[in-house]
Scaffold this active site. Structure first.
Site, short mmCIF file in Angstrom:
data_model
loop_
_atom_site.label_atom_id
_atom_site.label_comp_id
_atom_site.label_asym_id
_atom_site.label_seq_id
_atom_site.Cartn_x
_atom_site.Cartn_y
_atom_site.Cartn_z
N TRP A 179 0.75 -1.34 0.05
CA TRP A 179 -0.05 0.02 0.03
C TRP A 179 0.82 1.21 -0.04
CZ3 TRP A 179 -4.51 -0.55 -1.62
CH2 TRP A 179 -5.28 -1.54 -1.58
N LYS A 188 -12.61 -0.76 7.45
CA LYS A 188 -11.99 -2.00 8.35
C LYS A 188 -12.50 -1.33 9.70
CE LYS A 188 -8.32 -1.90 4.88
NZ LYS A 188 -8.52 -3.24 4.09
N ASP A 211 -1.01 7.03 6.09
CA ASP A 211 -2.16 6.52 5.73
C ASP A 211 -2.72 5.53 6.86
OD1 ASP A 211 -4.03 4.60 4.60
OD2 ASP A 211 -2.86 3.83 3.43
#
Length: 372
Positions: free
Chosen positions: A108, A202, A178
Site C-alpha cells: 500500500w 475496516k 495512511d
C-alpha cells in the site's frame, strides 16, 4: 425465528470491507426504512437536509472527541477511500516538480508512492527489500530535506507489518500517514501530523468513504490540475458537501464512532487489539515451526496476523486443508492475499476477543491433528 437460528454465527476475518459491530447493524436495521421522525430512509435522504446535516456533524464531533483533534485541524469526508487520497495528498500538499518523501513498507505504501509519481518527484527514503518483513529504522531513512512532506503507511494489510513506534516528525516537513487499516485502533497524537487519511471500511464503518484530518495551513494551495472533488479547500469550504457525498457510509461511520465511544474509546480498542493479536502470535511462536510468521516481531501487525502453515513458504496441501477446515467452522476471509499466499486473520475493531480465542484453539487443534 431469530437471526441467530437462521444464520449460525460467522467468524468474519475479512480484510475489508470488514466486520461491523452487531450493535451498529441492529441500529441501522431499525432505522433503515424510517430514520427517526424523518419518514424516509437515510438511503433516500437529501444531503442538504436538516437530518443529514445533524448526522455528518455528529460524525465529526465524535471523531474529534475520540482522537482529541486540535481546533486547527479540519475533518473532511470524501469519496474514493484511502486509495483516492493517494492522489489527493500530492495534489493538495505540493506543486508540480516538488520533491516528496515516501517510506515504503509494503504494497500500500508502494501504491501511494506510484500514484504520487504522476504529479511529483518521489524520493523513497527506504531501500527496497527482497521481501517486506520489517520496517527499516527511521535513523537509516534517506530523507530529502527539500521534501514537501514525509508519507508512510501505518499498517500494511497484505504483509502484516505495523509501526509499533510512531514516526518522529521532521522539523519543517509535514508528516502524513495512511491509517486505513489501523485507524482508531489506538490513540494518536494528531498534532504530530500534517494530515491523516483513512478509509472507513475496516475499523470505522463501511466502504465508500475516506476521512481526512488535515492541518489548516496545508489547505488552500492545490495544484491547478487537482480535481475539485479532491481539493481540500473545496471540500472544507463546503463542509464535505460540495457534491452528493457517500451519505449512507457517513451515517454508518457515525454509528460506528458512537459504538467505539460507548465501548471505552481508543484505549479500549488498543487493549483489545493487543489481546487478540497476542492470542494468535503466541500459538504461532509456540508451534515449533508448524506455523510461521516471518515478520520481525517488533513490527508485527496487531490487526492482520499473516502466517504460513507447514514451514516458512507453506505446505500447499496443509494450507488447503487448513482453509477447508476453517470454512467448516464458519471462518470467512482467512485466505492470505493472492500476492503473498498463506493465511491472514484480520482482527479489526469490531472483532470480539472471543473470536480470536476461537481461532487460537482451532490453530492448536489443527496442528495436533496434522503434524507429521
Amino acid at each position: 425465528m431469530s437471526d441467530e437460528r437462521q444464520h449460525p454465527y460467522t467468524y468474519n476475518f475479512n480484510a475489508g470491507p470488514a466486520k461491523v459491530p452487531q450493535e451498529v447493524l441492529r441500529i441501522a436495521q431499525d432505522e433503515f426504512i424510517y430514520y427517526r421522525n424523518s419518514g424516509i430512509s437515510v438511503m433516500e435522504m437529501s444531503h442538504r437536509s436538516v437530518e443529514f446535516e445533524a448526522i455528518i456533524n455528529d460524525a465529526e464531533k465524535l471523531l474529534r472527541e475520540l482522537l482529541n483533534i486540535p481546533e486547527n485541524y479540519k475533518v473532511l469526508f470524501a469519496h474514493g477511500g484511502g486509495t483516492g487520497q493517494f492522489a489527493s495528498i500530492p495534489l493538495n500538499l505540493a506543486q508540480a516538480g516538488d520533491v516528496v518523501n515516501y517510506a515504503i513498507t509494503g504494497t500500500w505504501s508502494e501504491k501511494a508512492a506510484k500514484e504520487a509519481e504522476k504529479y511529483l518527484k518521489v524520493n523513497r527514503v527506504t531501500t527496497k527489500p527482497e521481501k517486506f518483513i520489517t520496517i527499516q529504522p527511521q535513523s537509516t531513512w534517506n530523507i530529502d530535506p527539500a521534501g514537501k512532506y514525509l508519507f508512510y503507511t501505518d499498517n500494511e494489510t497484505i504483509h502484516g507489518i505495523e509501526y509499533q513506534v510512531p514516526v518522529t516528525p521532521v522539523p519543517g516537513m509535514p508528516l502524513v500517514f495512511d491509517m486505513t487499516s489501523n485507524f482508531l485502533t489506538r490513540p494518536v497524537n494528531v498534532s504530530n501530523y500534517g494530515a491523516i487519511i483513512a478509509g472507513t471500511q475496516k475499523n470505522a464503518g463501511v466502504a465508500g468513504l475516506a476521512i481526512i484530518i488535515v492541518r489548516d495551513d496545508l489547505i488552500g494551495k492545490p495544484q491547478t490540475i487537482c480535481p475539485s472533488i479532491l481539493d481540500y479547500k473545496v471540500l472544507n469550504a463546503n463542509r464535505s458537501l460540495y457534491n452528493t457525498p457517500a451519505t449512507y457510509s457517513i451515517y454508518m461511520c457515525k454509528l460506528y464512532l458512537q459504538w467505539i465511544k460507548d465501548q471505552g474509546g481508543l484505549e479500549e480498542m488498543a487493549r483489545r487489539a493487543k489481546i487478540r493479536s497476542s492470542l494468535i502470535y503466541n500459538v504461532i511462536d509456540q508451534s515449533n515451526g508448524f506455523y510461521v510468521n516471518v515478520i520481525d516481531p517488533a513490527t508485527r501487525s496487531r490487526v492482520n496476523a499473516v502466517f504460513r502453515v507447514g514451514g516458512p513458504t507453506g505446505d500447499a496441501e496443509l494450507e488447503k486443508r487448513f482453509l477447508e477446515e476453517a470454512a467448516k467452522r464458519n471462518f470467512v476471509g482467512v485466505k492470505g492475499h493472492r500476492s503473498v499466499g498463506g493465511i491472514r486473520i484480520s482482527m479489526f475493531n469490531a472483532c470480539p476477543v472471543k473470536d480470536a480465542e476461537v481461532v487460537a484453539e482451532f490453530l492448536k487443534e489443527f496442528m495436533k491433528n496434522n503434524q507429521k
